[in-house]
Design an enzyme around this catalytic site. Structure first.
Site, short mmCIF file in Angstrom:
data_model
loop_
_atom_site.label_atom_id
_atom_site.label_comp_id
_atom_site.label_asym_id
_atom_site.label_seq_id
_atom_site.Cartn_x
_atom_site.Cartn_y
_atom_site.Cartn_z
N ALA A 43 0.64 -0.91 -0.08
CA ALA A 43 0.00 -0.15 -0.05
C ALA A 43 0.83 1.20 -0.09
CB ALA A 43 -1.02 0.04 1.31
N CYS A 44 2.09 1.01 0.23
CA CYS A 44 2.96 2.21 0.28
C CYS A 44 3.76 2.55 -1.09
CB CYS A 44 3.97 1.85 1.38
SG CYS A 44 5.41 3.13 1.31
#
Length: 114
Positions: free
Chosen positions: A10-11
């Site tokens: 998600a980063c």
């Protein structure tokens, strides 16, 4: 060359770092999604030592309750204990190769150990 990335899909920075690793010829990448496979405390100690950062410097505040838990002012041992219990407190990504460990913010820092 073998490389291990402690990754959060998600980063954006973690995804960009992983892309650099995958696009570099001769790099065999192991991906550890640390939110699914949390760090052992001893591994955190080793990664931080080898990357030349403190637990406080690797503490993720944004998107966590670390500040509310008082972690920015806690001891290194307390921060490490909290990180081992809740891997979301660890900022990312960390990458380890035979040439060393880097806290890859920004992502291009990974090139130092390739």
């Amino acid at each position: 060359m073998k490389a291990t990335i402690w990754h959060n899909p998600a980063c954006g920075t973690s995804r960009k770092t992983l892309a650099i690793l995958q696009e570099t010829p001769g790099v065999d990448v192991t991906i550890v999604e640390y939110l699914k496979n949390p760090y052992a405390r001893a591994k955190l100690v080793q990664l931080f030592r080898d990357a030349g950062v403190t637990a406080r410097e690797a503490l993720r505040l944004r998107g966590t309750d670390a500040a509310e838990q008082g972690l920015p002012d806690a001891s290194e041992d307390a921060i490490l204990d909290a990180m081992a219990a809740n891997p979301a407190y660890v900022n990312r990504p960390f990458v380890e190769t035979d040439k060393g460990v880097r806290f890859c913010r920004p992502q291009d820092v990974v090139r130092e150990i390739l």
